[in-house]
Structures are given as C-alpha cells and as structure tokens.
Motif scaffolding. Structure first.
Motif, PDB file in Angstrom:
ATOM      1  N   UNK A 746       0.844  -1.188   0.000  1.00  0.00           N
ATOM      2  CA  UNK A 746       0.000   0.000   0.000  1.00  0.00           C
ATOM      3  C   UNK A 746       0.875   1.232   0.000  1.00  0.00           C
ATOM      4  N   UNK A 747       0.498   2.204   0.811  1.00  0.00           N
ATOM      5  CA  UNK A 747       1.364   3.373   0.945  1.00  0.00           C
ATOM      6  C   UNK A 747       2.694   2.975   1.557  1.00  0.00           C
ATOM      7  N   UNK A 748       2.687   1.882   2.316  1.00  0.00           N
ATOM      8  CA  UNK A 748       3.897   1.296   2.872  1.00  0.00           C
ATOM      9  C   UNK A 748       3.854  -0.199   2.605  1.00  0.00           C
ATOM     10  N   UNK A 749       4.989  -0.837   2.734  1.00  0.00           N
ATOM     11  CA  UNK A 749       5.036  -2.290   2.615  1.00  0.00           C
ATOM     12  C   UNK A 749       4.846  -2.875   4.002  1.00  0.00           C
ATOM     13  N   UNK A 750       3.889  -3.783   4.120  1.00  0.00           N
ATOM     14  CA  UNK A 750       3.571  -4.379   5.413  1.00  0.00           C
ATOM     15  C   UNK A 750       3.889  -5.870   5.347  1.00  0.00           C
ATOM     16  N   UNK A 751       4.674  -6.355   6.313  1.00  0.00           N
ATOM     17  CA  UNK A 751       4.973  -7.775   6.472  1.00  0.00           C
ATOM     18  C   UNK A 751       4.303  -8.267   7.734  1.00  0.00           C
ATOM     19  N   UNK A 752       3.525  -9.344   7.613  1.00  0.00           N
ATOM     20  CA  UNK A 752       2.818  -9.908   8.757  1.00  0.00           C
ATOM     21  C   UNK A 752       3.119 -11.396   8.856  1.00  0.00           C
ATOM     22  N   UNK A 753       3.380 -11.837  10.090  1.00  0.00           N
ATOM     23  CA  UNK A 753       3.562 -13.260  10.366  1.00  0.00           C
ATOM     24  C   UNK A 753       2.613 -13.628  11.492  1.00  0.00           C
ATOM     25  N   UNK A 754       1.712 -14.578  11.234  1.00  0.00           N
ATOM     26  CA  UNK A 754       0.706 -14.981  12.222  1.00  0.00           C
ATOM     27  C   UNK A 754       0.953 -16.418  12.639  1.00  0.00           C
ATOM     28  N   UNK A 755       0.624 -16.712  13.901  1.00  0.00           N
ATOM     29  CA  UNK A 755       0.685 -18.095  14.386  1.00  0.00           C
ATOM     30  C   UNK A 755      -0.428 -18.279  15.408  1.00  0.00           C
ATOM     31  N   UNK A 756      -0.590 -19.509  15.873  1.00  0.00           N
ATOM     32  CA  UNK A 756      -1.701 -19.837  16.755  1.00  0.00           C
ATOM     33  C   UNK A 756      -1.440 -19.613  18.218  1.00  0.00           C
ATOM     34  N   UNK A 757      -0.298 -19.054  18.583  1.00  0.00           N
ATOM     35  CA  UNK A 757       0.022 -18.843  19.988  1.00  0.00           C
ATOM     36  C   UNK A 757      -0.423 -17.441  20.409  1.00  0.00           C
ATOM     37  N   UNK A 758      -0.910 -17.343  21.638  1.00  0.00           N
ATOM     38  CA  UNK A 758      -1.319 -16.035  22.153  1.00  0.00           C
ATOM     39  C   UNK A 758      -0.210 -15.310  22.865  1.00  0.00           C
ATOM     40  N   UNK A 759       0.970 -15.903  22.983  1.00  0.00           N
ATOM     41  CA  UNK A 759       2.089 -15.272  23.682  1.00  0.00           C
ATOM     42  C   UNK A 759       2.750 -14.245  22.773  1.00  0.00           C
ATOM     43  N   UNK A 760       2.877 -13.031  23.269  1.00  0.00           N
ATOM     44  CA  UNK A 760       3.459 -11.955  22.467  1.00  0.00           C
ATOM     45  C   UNK A 760       4.922 -11.768  22.827  1.00  0.00           C
ATOM     46  N   UNK A 761       5.774 -11.540  21.832  1.00  0.00           N
ATOM     47  CA  UNK A 761       7.190 -11.300  22.121  1.00  0.00           C
ATOM     48  C   UNK A 761       7.394  -9.885  22.665  1.00  0.00           C
TER      49      UNK A 761
END
Length: 808
Positions: A746-761
């Motif tokens: 879009x106006x910026x490039x967005x990289x997303x990585x999703x997984x099934x864990x609810x633990x946030x780094x």
C-alpha cells in the motif's frame, strides 16, 4: 317641564333630583318616589322607603297636617325628620304640587339640611375665576366663554382676550386640533373625553405634557350647550414613565447576543429618538479580542467605534465607520470619562467642549452643521472595569439635557456595560475553549489506503459555549483504519478538556489493537475514574463549581480493505449511515450499548461487508437534532441527503449535509466524518501458509524477494528479507501452527507473520554472551513501525517499511 309654584312661594323650577334629597308623596300620604339624596340624608334605601307612609319619616313631635305632612308655609318649612338609625334630622322642606301620569295629585318634596346655607352664586363664580387650575368653558360654537386664573397664567392672555376665541386662535396647531376634535365629540355624544397632548402652551413656554379632560355641561333639561376643558400638567409623571420604559427596554433588548459590537449597537438603537438624537459607543480595542482592558501609555487613547445611531437617515453626524479607531486627545471629555469613570454633562460653549473643538476642526464642523447644543459623556463600567464611553448628543430636540437625563444615561450605561462585559467574557472563554478544542482535534488526517475521508467540525454558537464533540481517523496495522466519533455531554472548557482526554485514550487503546467492544469497555472504565476524581475534587474544594455528571458517547468503527469488512461498537451513540453502490442508504444495525460513564451492560460488536466505493457517515447528534426538528426527522433528512451521493468529492458532500441539516447558528457542536471505502485486490496482497519446519525459512525469504521484485520494490528488499526471516523463525521456534506469512503493498510495505500462539514477544536488550534476544531489536531498527495484535486464532506480528517511491 312647566314651571310650578312651591306651596307658599313664587314660581320657579324644581331643583335637579340628582343633586337634592327629594321624594314624591301621593294624595294618600304614601311615598312613591325616593332619590339617592334622600337615601343619603335619612338612610332609608329606595326599596324600604317607597310604598311606606310618609308619617314613618316624620318625628313624633313634628306635628301633622294633611296626609300626615306638617303644614308647609312660605318658601320652606323647617321639619324634624326621623333617620333610619333613630336620630332626628332638622331639614328645610319645600313642596311642589304636581300630578302623576293618571292625573292624580301628588307632592314633590325637596329637603335641605337646615344647617347648610344655600349656595351663594357669587361665591361660586369667584371660585371659578380664581381657580389656579387651567379650566376653560366653551360654547357650542367652540368659542371661549370663561377662563380660570390658571388658564390665564398658562396661556399668557387675559380672560378678556381669551373670551370669544377658538382654540385654534390660542394654541399651536398640533395641540388645538386634537382638543377641538375632543370638544366636538363631547358636544355630539355628551360623554367626557380624556387624552394627553404634548407641546408648548405658548411660544416662550417650555414643552410639557398635558392631561386634557373635556366634560359636558348639561342644562336642567339635559341639553349639552357648553363644554369644560381642563388641563393638568403631567410632565414629570410622563417623563418618569418614559424613563422607566426606556430602562426596561434596555434590560430587555440589550444583550440579546453575546457579540460585543451587536450589544453596543442594541444600546444605541434603544436610546436614539427617546433620549438623544445621536449616539456613539466607543470601546477599548482589547475588548474585541476578549482581553482585559489595559490603561493607555500614550497621551491619546484609541477607542474603536462599536456602535452609532442617529435620528437622521444614514447617521450623517458620524466621522468614522463602525470598527474604525478614533483617537481622542487626552483632554477630551471621552478620555477624561474613561480615566475617571465619571460621567459629564456639557453645552457646546463649555470650556472642555471649546478646547476639544479647537483641537479637532472636523468635529467642530459637525457641531456647527447640525446645530449640536447639548452633550452627555457616560462611562461603560462593569465589575469595576471601564470598558468604553458613550457620547449622547441633542440637535433636533430643542431642550438641553438635564441632570435627570444624566442620571438616566448613567443607569443605561451601567446596564449596557454589564451586557458588553458578558459578551467580552464569553468571547474570551469561547476563544480559549476553541483554541483548546482545535489543539485536541486532529489538524489534518494522516494518509492511509483503506478509505478516502472528509470531515467537518462546527462549534456551537450559543451562550452555553463549545461542546465536547470529536472525531478521529486512526491508521491500524494490516492497512486497516479506525473511524471514531464521540460526544461529551455538556459545554465549556470542561467538556473540551474531557474530549481531549478521551480522544487520547482511544488512540492509545487503538494502538494496542484491542477489539472494538473491549476498547469501549476500557474507555468506560476511564470515564468512571475521571468522574470519581471530579467527585473527590468537589468534596475537598467545595468552593469550586465542579460538575460530576460525566457522561459521553462514542462510536468506534474498524474497516479492513483486504477483507472488506467493517466491525463497529457503540457506547450510546447514533448508528453510522451506510450507502452501498446501487443501494439506498440505511443505518447500520449496531447495538447501542450504554453511554460511557453509565456502566452496567457489556458492549457488543456488529460486523458487515462493504463493497468498494461504499460510504460510511459518522456524526454527532448536533447534525440531526435541533430546535427546528426532532431526532427522528433529522435522521430521515440525513438519509435523504445521502440518497444520491454519487462519486463526487466528499468535501462537496460534507458541505451539502451541513447546509441542508444545520441552521445558521447551530445550538450544539457538530462533528461529521464521511469515508468512502477502498479495497485491495489480489495483486496487492501475497499470502503463504507455512509449516513448522525451520528449513522453510529460506524458502520464505526467497518467495518474499520474488514478490518484491515483481512489485518493483528493490529498495526495501534487503530489510524486508531480514525481518521476514526473523519473524518466521520466531513463529516456528516459539509459536504454534498454523503459521502464515502475508505481504501487503500500500502506501507502505507491510509484512505480517501470524501463528496460533497467544504469547506476544517483547523487545529487550540482549546481554553480551546471550545467544538470542537480538531479533526483535533488529526488526525495530529496520522497520518504520512494528507491533503485535491478538485475534481469536492467536497473534500477528507486523512490520511496516516506508516506500521511497509512491505507489502507482
């Protein structure tokens, strides 16, 4: 009635029964007639006297004659009569023979208290002639017959010169016409007339107000041959009523708005024609900005013309226009009045006015040209502050100002000054609140890809002041956008400050990527805590006027241009209007929920899909509810205006909504936010499902590089490759399946990585000998923004990269 002869007397005309104690006795000695005078003399009412024997009225020792009456001899006989209360009344009785309608004989009796001598016609004539009140008698030809000493004194003519002359020969035309008309009506109808006239009785006399009464003079036969004209000087009473009416109009008509110049003009409009012929109102220049007045440090004082009015069309006496500055010399009466706070009364030959005219030749020319002869200068003081001066002038009215006029003008100035100061204070508070509100509202909306937006904010123009309406457009991760509108109940600085706190809280909670319903729950807790703080302030500082009824509404809408879905939650706010291409407008079915600060019920979300080009309209109640129409009609009118939005500019649509739905002076704040949705096609989004095998990290890097090459984005390839490698590695090592990688252009490039864990780094600084802990630090250094959002299936870690070339 023919002349009759009293028993034992000479012929004469019986007196008027309305003025004497009279009775009629038939030949049997029964009373058949009874006057009001007889009732007053003996106390017997008409019903009790008529029909009773006349002997009942005669004292026992009065003697009796024919039909019980004493013998009546000579011009009158003294008789003892019996009063109803039992006492005896000595009267002089005269009897007149007559016949009734059937021809039977009867007597007409006239009784006069013997101790009252008959009226002396000479004395009555002298009393009329010497009366100090102005009274005149006119005949049927409207010519003067008699005049009292008071009339002679007022008119300045002797009675001999007055006699035989009409009113038109004595009084000025505007006075005599009305008086002669009144005399003509009295001669024709026999009914008295009373009216007021204003003018001079003679040329050298002052103008006065007279209460004139014209009364008929009736002959014994009931014919009106003469009229009596009396005049009472009611000038003081009339002036007192005029002054009271003027003060009442000042209180009622001045200060109808909270505009400084309009308030001053209202004062001038009320005064002109009633107290003065020309009025100017000059105020200190600082008042127009709402500032506190400050003393001048120069020899001249600049005053800005706030109002001026004249009895002459076009205000020709004025030297400057409204809003212009007039520099008065320091010795001029307006400057002295401004410095001392005391009013002054001047004639044009006073030394102060002569000095002023010498120093200002142009103003001196105005004095000569219009014949100005009397001037008053009064201060406008309120709450111990001198705000300006008013100059009142007479040139059309010949009478100069008096001390009473000065006292009246001072009272007018005091009342008008309070209204001006209220307007000044309102201007200051409004400017402060508006500056605060503008600083808290978004000055411009950040660019984003999800929607095209236009907005309007219109502050209320009422005494209540600004409200707490607000709007916002918040970019979210994944190219999504949050649209927000809210309204804090109430007006003034408190509402504006609360609005700023809530808007900041919404932005903070939106950055945490909370779902819409959870975000409103946290916002409701914040409002509850704010209200508790205000309660505590009110308890510890009772002198402060702190309102503790803190309530607000809010609508939070999130739009995803990739899935083309909207998610919304409402805290007591009106629903958004939705217009899909080719479909009629409608209101989204969003559960309203309780307002913020009320609590008690959970918030619910609603979700719906929007095709590209759809319109979302968010607004506050000020747009659809006003004194001119209720909420239901306003909502219907909103849908009607949105019925044909077309693909034109949203700015034009906003202008049309404001012009159609709002009055010239809105009673409440209005926040309006219109968004046209966009959608990302498949060519701008790339998605890969990954397994938990660490060997696939290299494949993920290769696929990302290939896609960036296809999108012609080589400048961000290196940084994106490193970030994708780190995020995918972390998801495989610490997360849970399913694992997904997504790139959004879009106006910026967005990289997303999703997984099934609810633990946030969490980002942390790695120690020297740590083998890990440097990945997220690398991501933070390479990406423009990064973060984590949670959802029902786990979490998503995202990173944005700024594109050097605009997306074509």
């Amino acid at each position: 009635m023919r002349d009759v002869t009293p028993l034992g007397g000479s012929p004469g005309v019986p007196p008027d029964p309305a003025d004497s104690a009279t009775a009629v006795v038939d030949d049997r000695g029964i009373v058949t007639g009874w006057s009001a005078g007889a009732e007053h003399l003996l106390g017997y009412p008409y019903d009790e006297a008529v029909g009773s024997p006349v002997t009942r009225l005669i004292a026992p020792d009065a003697g009796g004659g024919r039909n019980g009456l004493p013998t009546l001899n000579g011009p009158g006989t003294t008789v003892l009569l019996r009063h109803r209360d039992g006492r005896h009344v000595k009267v002089l009785v005269r009897a007149y023979p007559s016949v009734d309608h059937e021809g039977r004989t009867q007597r007409f009796l006239v009784a006069t208290p013997s101790e009252q001598p008959p009226p002396d016609p000479v004395t009555a004539d002298e009393a009329f002639a010497q009366c100090r009140l102005p009274v005149m008698v006119y005949d049927s030809a409207l010519r003067a017959v008699r005049a009292t000493a008071g009339a002679v004194r007022i008119l300045g003519l002797s009675e001999e010169r007055i006699r035989g002359r009409r009113v038109t020969d004595i009084l000025p035309p505007h006075l005599c016409e009305r008086i002669e008309d009144g005399m003509g009506r009295v001669l024709a109808t026999g009914e008295s007339q009373q009216f007021h006239v204003r003018g001079r009785a003679r040329r050298d006399a002052p103008e006065k107000v007279w209460s004139v009464t014209v009364s008929p003079l009736v002959t014994p036969t009931g014919e009106v041959r003469h009229v009596e004209v009396s005049a009472l000087d009611v000038t003081e009473q009339h002036l007192a009523r005029e002054r009271l009416a003027l003060l009442n109009d000042i209180s009622a008509q001045v200060g109808s708005t909270l505009d400084v110049m309009r308030t001053a003009q209202e004062m001038a409009d009320v005064i002109v024609g009633r107290l003065a012929d020309f009025v100017t109102v000059d105020l200190l220049d600082s008042l127009y900005r709402g500032d506190e007045p400050k003393p001048s440090t120069t020899s001249s004082v600049p005053l800005r013309r706030a109002a001026q009015q004249s009895v002459l069309p076009g205000v020709p006496e004025a030297l400057i226009g409204l809003g212009d500055v007039d520099d008065y010399p320091e010795f001029a009466p307006p400057v002295r009045c401004l410095a001392t706070g005391r009013s002054s009364l001047h004639g044009t030959q006073d030394e102060a006015i002569r000095n002023w005219r010498r120093a200002d030749p142009e103003r001196a020319g105005v004095v000569r040209r219009f014949g100005i002869h009397s001037i008053m200068v009064i201060p406008l003081r309120a709450r111990g502050i001198t705000l300006g001066v008013a100059v009142l002038v007479r040139h059309q009215r010949e009478d100069p100002f008096t001390r009473d006029d000065l006292f009246l003008a001072e009272e007018i100035g005091a009342r008008a000054a309070v209204a001006v100061d209220n307007a000044r204070r309102y201007t200051l508070e409004r400017a402060t609140a508006l500056a605060l509100q503008r600083s808290l509202l978004p000055s411009r909306l950040s660019a984003q890809d999800a929607v095209e937006v236009a907005h309007r904010y219109l502050p209320a123009r009422t005494r209540a002041g600004l409200g707490g309406d607000w709007f916002d457009v918040i970019p979210l991760s994944g190219a999504r956008v949050a649209l927000v509108v809210g309204d804090v109940v109430g007006h003034g600085l408190r509402a504006s400050a609360t609005m700023g706190r809530l808007r900041t809280a919404v932005r903070t909670l939106a950055d945490v990527e909370l779902p819409a319903d959870e975000l409103l729950t946290h916002l409701d807790d914040l409002v509850t805590h704010l209200a508790a703080e205000e309660d505590s302030t009110a308890d510890h500082e009772p002198d402060l006027e702190v309102s503790t009824d803190l309530v607000a509404t809010c609508l939070y809408v999130v739009y995803d241009p990739i899935s083309r879905r909207c998610t919304a939650a409402s805290a007591g706010h009106l629903p958004p209007a939705v217009v899909r291409p080719g479909s009629p407008p409608e209101f989204a079915d969003v559960p309203p929920g309780p307002p913020l600060g009320v609590g008690g019920l959970p918030f619910e979300t609603a979700e719906w899909e929007l095709p590209p080009g759809s319109l979302l309209t968010l607004y506050t109640d000020g747009l659809v509810q006003d004194a001119g129409h209720d909420l239901g009609n306003g909502l219907e009118e909103l849908l009607r205006c949105l019925g044909h939005p077309g693909s034109g500019p949203l700015e034009t649509l906003c202008d049309e909504l404001v012009r159609t739905l709002l009055p010239a002076r809105p009673q409440d704040d209005v926040a309006l936010l219109v968004a046209r949705t966009r959608a990302f096609d498949a060519g701008r989004v790339a998605t890969w499902d990954l397994s938990s095998d660490p060997a696939l990290v290299a494949d993920a890097r290769a696929q990302v590089l290939a896609k960036l090459d296809a999108w012609h984005l080589p400048d961000v390839a290196f940084a994106a490759e490193l970030v994708v490698s780190e995020l995918v590695t972390n998801a495989i090592r610490y997360g849970q399946p399913p694992i997904r990688l997504r790139l959004i252009r879009g106006a910026a490039l967005i990289c997303e990585v999703s997984d099934g864990s609810g633990t946030a780094p969490h980002l942390r600084r790695a120690r020297t000998y740590d083998e890990g802990g440097r990945g997220l630090l690398l991501v933070a250094q390479l990406a423009q923004r990064w973060g984590t959002r949670h959802h029902g299936g786990g979490k998503t870690i995202w990173a944005e990269f700024e594109l050097t070339e605009p997306d074509s």
